[in-house]
Write an enzyme that holds these catalytic residues in place. Structure first.
Site, PDB file in Angstrom:
ATOM      1  N   ASP A 334       0.875  -1.162   0.000  1.00 27.44           N
ATOM      2  CA  ASP A 334       0.000   0.000   0.000  1.00 27.44           C
ATOM      3  C   ASP A 334       0.920   1.222   0.000  1.00 27.44           C
ATOM      4  OD1 ASP A 334      -2.310   1.701   0.505  1.00 27.44           O
ATOM      5  OD2 ASP A 334      -1.570   1.813   2.565  1.00 27.44           O
ATOM      6  N   ASP A 523      -1.706  -0.729   6.063  1.00 25.09           N
ATOM      7  CA  ASP A 523      -1.906  -0.200   7.415  1.00 25.09           C
ATOM      8  C   ASP A 523      -3.330   0.240   7.714  1.00 25.09           C
ATOM      9  OD1 ASP A 523      -1.469   3.327   7.426  1.00 25.09           O
ATOM     10  OD2 ASP A 523      -1.790   2.076   5.665  1.00 25.09           O
ATOM     11  N   ASP A 527      -7.372  -1.890   4.074  1.00 22.13           N
ATOM     12  CA  ASP A 527      -6.396  -2.898   3.654  1.00 22.13           C
ATOM     13  C   ASP A 527      -6.719  -4.282   4.218  1.00 22.13           C
ATOM     14  OD1 ASP A 527      -4.839  -1.102   2.194  1.00 22.13           O
ATOM     15  OD2 ASP A 527      -3.667  -0.523   3.948  1.00 22.13           O
TER      16      ASP A 527
END
Length: 633
Positions: A334, A523, A527
């Site tokens: 990410d 995080d 996600d």
């Protein structure tokens, strides 16, 4: 596991070692009386009694364990049963010293192994010490952390550990975060930000508003995850456990055949059959076949890996995670909060004079928005204009106005009918546009700050056998392309922007359909689905959302993406050590088993070989605890 029960009895405690010493002393006395010509007159039954006394301190606990395994677990083929049968058989043959030595050396080996286990557990046991016993309330009373409610105000003095997760009420303060993140440098935490349980106040008394109950605090979650890690077995560990339960009865059956087959052969030939000789060979076969080197050292190897990773701020939720990271070929990150800090910084100002910037920063200083804070930080150390707070009007989602000034997004400019260069709509970075008296003056360009060291990730991941690195984000593709350019990946790194959470899931599903073994590093709450879908999910545990942390297989406590590389390296090294133990233990055992059946290896040699193999395997298993670096391939 059989050893777990046994370790309680022979766990290297002071009393157990005393009994071992007593046994050794009586064994030496027996050997002395048995072999020195001067003492031949002594009654052999007295010598036998001395050997029995030598046997009891070490033999009886093992035999009791064998019985308890049968009684409670219906396990008739435990390692304790193997040792008991071998010792009783040696007594039956009149090999009294060997009978004592089987148990004595076995218990010495077990005691040393348990000490090694304790050393492996030390790094995790230390976490328990990080959980304070009391919380000091603002009125001076001391309570157990479990009794303190959310919203209470607690006080932490310099050098004390924070007992509960809380929000800092006072001025910014420095905290030692080594217990949670492994960082040696104290971290400065701003007013209003969270302070985690287990941190240490370093230079001043701080007051915190409790935001979580004790059972949900950061340190409690870490302890819970570490405790659960021991329950999540790797495929190798599970195989060894199954193997031991099949292997032991097979070995006992083979030992019986070692006695029976020569007897049957003697019935149809002229060969002499010596029952005692073949029984002794069967006993040698049994002693060396004891699978303790495998059933102890394999889980200990994984536990060692989990322990050293936790010291580095990497929490594996189980040894299955240590195995899984060794199979990866693709790592997907990410962007915001993972590869970048999520904190904005000013990259450029266009068309704005120092006076304009001083006024803009003065207005932004009245806002708590992250973008506003970035502008104020950019002007830190420079004088700001004097602004009447009464004139500032917040326009939610657009920006702010102050008299004739408009400060905010390009949409605010459109909303107020202010003309600006339409090409700015294509700029990837965040823009703070500034207009005065209906005229567009200029803008401030801001960007998310990349985390330290992220641009070395490609070569470090390649060194661990990773074939592809990708970046997924909901940001504009242009912004992702700019970040990817910084990696100089030459095709190794690819980036995809404008993605919704469901798009990330689809992207990972596509990678897995291609046969790739994928790790996802993230995080945020959004996600969690991709972390669950990936083969190995890495969550940023310090600033990451609770849902992401709960879903992931590995928690990075320091929020450093580079720790993913360390985690893979620790997993690879741990698995290599475990495989070395398996090959070494089985290889030596098979060799000495064959020598025992052929009559070359004696019972003494079998005992030394068995204990030696187990101890060497255990020492090999705890090597990760003493290896400072883990990035060799």
């Amino acid at each position: 596991m059989a050893h777990e029960a046994h370790s309680h009895e022979h766990g290297g405690g002071e009393m157990n070692w005393k009994l071992i010493v007593v046994s050794a002393v009586f064994l030496v006395i027996g050997l002395f009386l048995d072999n020195v010509e001067t003492f031949r007159f002594i009654n052999p039954y007295l010598v036998l009694l001395i050997y029995i006394v030598a046997f009891m301190p070490v033999g009886l606990p093992v035999m009791r364990e064998a019985w308890e395994q049968i009684e409670h677990e219906r396990d008739f083929f435990s390692e304790f049963m193997l040792m008991s049968v071998a010792a009783i058989g040696a007594f039956f043959l009149g090999e009294y010293p060997e009978a004592v030595a089987v148990m004595l050396l076995y218990c010495v080996g077990e005691g040393l192994q348990d000490r090694a286990v304790d050393r492996a557990r030390d790094s995790i046991k230390r976490l328990i010490a990080f959980r304070p016993d009391f919380a000091r309330l603002a009125d001076g009373r001391e309570e157990r952390p479990e009794a303190v409610t959310i919203g209470s105000i607690i006080e932490v003095r310099p050098g004390e550990r924070v007992p509960l997760d809380g929000r800092l009420l006072d001025a910014p303060a420095a905290f030692n975060t080594a217990a949670l993140t492994g960082e040696s440098v104290p971290r400065m935490i701003e007013t209003g930000h969270e302070v985690m349980a287990g941190m240490i106040a370093t230079d001043s008394i701080v007051r915190l508003e409790v935001v979580r109950e004790a059972s949900e605090s950061a340190i409690s979650r870490i302890l819970k995850m570490v405790e659960e890690a021991a329950e999540r077995k790797s495929s190798t560990e599970a195989f060894i456990h199954r193997f031991a339960h099949v292997y032991t009865p097979v070995v006992i059956a083979l030992a019986v055949l070692v006695v029976v087959v020569p007897w049957l052969a003697s019935l149809f030939s002229a060969a002499d059959y010596a029952f005692s000789m073949w029984l002794q060979r069967a006993l040698v076969f049994l002693v060396i076949s004891c699978p303790c080197a495998l059933v102890i050292s394999v889980p200990l190897g994984y536990f060692g890996g989990i322990g050293v990773a936790s010291r580095k701020g990497i929490l594996f939720k189980g040894s299955n995670g240590l195995d899984a990271v060794t199979m990866l070929d693709t790592v997907v990150f990410d962007k915001t909060g993972t590869l970048t800090t999520g904190a904005f910084r000013v990259e450029q100002t266009v068309g704005l004079s120092p006076e304009d910037l001083a006024f803009v920063a003065a207005v932004e200083a009245k806002s708590s928005h992250p973008i506003a804070r970035a502008v104020v930080e950019f002007m830190q150390g420079k004088p700001l204009a004097t602004v009447d707070s009464a004139c500032i009007v917040n326009v939610p989602g657009y920006g702010m106005t102050c008299g004739e000034w408009a400060i905010g997004t390009l949409r605010l400019m459109k909303k107020q009918g202010i003309v600006y260069d339409e090409a700015l709509n294509e700029v990837a970075e965040t823009i703070v546009a500034v207009a005065h008296d209906g005229r567009f003056v200029g803008y401030i360009l801001l960007a998310d700050t990349p985390k330290a060291g992220i641009f070395t990730l490609p070569q470090r991941l390649k060194a661990q056998g990773i074939k592809l690195m990708q970046v997924l984000s909901g940001d504009k593709q242009a912004l992702i392309d700019k970040l990817i350019a910084g990696f100089h990946g030459h095709g190794f790194v690819k980036g995809y922007g404008d993605l919704l959470p469901e798009d990330k899931v689809s992207h990972l599903e596509a990678l897995k359909k291609e046969g790739k073994r994928v790790a996802f590093v993230g995080d945020g709450i959004n996600d969690a689905p991709v972390l669950a879908l990936s083969d190995v999910g890495f969550a940023m545990g310090n600033m990451g959302a609770d849902m992401a942390v709960e879903t992931a297989d590995v928690i990075i406590q320091t929020d450093e993406p580079a720790k993913v590389v360390e985690a893979i390296a620790i997993g690879r090294r741990t698995r290599r050590i475990v495989l070395q133990n398996i090959v070494f233990a089985i290889g030596v055992k098979v060799l000495v088993m064959v020598l025992g059946v052929l009559g070359v290896a004696t019972l003494w040699e079998a005992v030394f070989a068995d204990s030696g193999v187990a101890l060497l395997a255990v020492m090999n298993s705890i090597r990760p605890l003493h290896r400072p670096r883990f990035e060799e391939k």
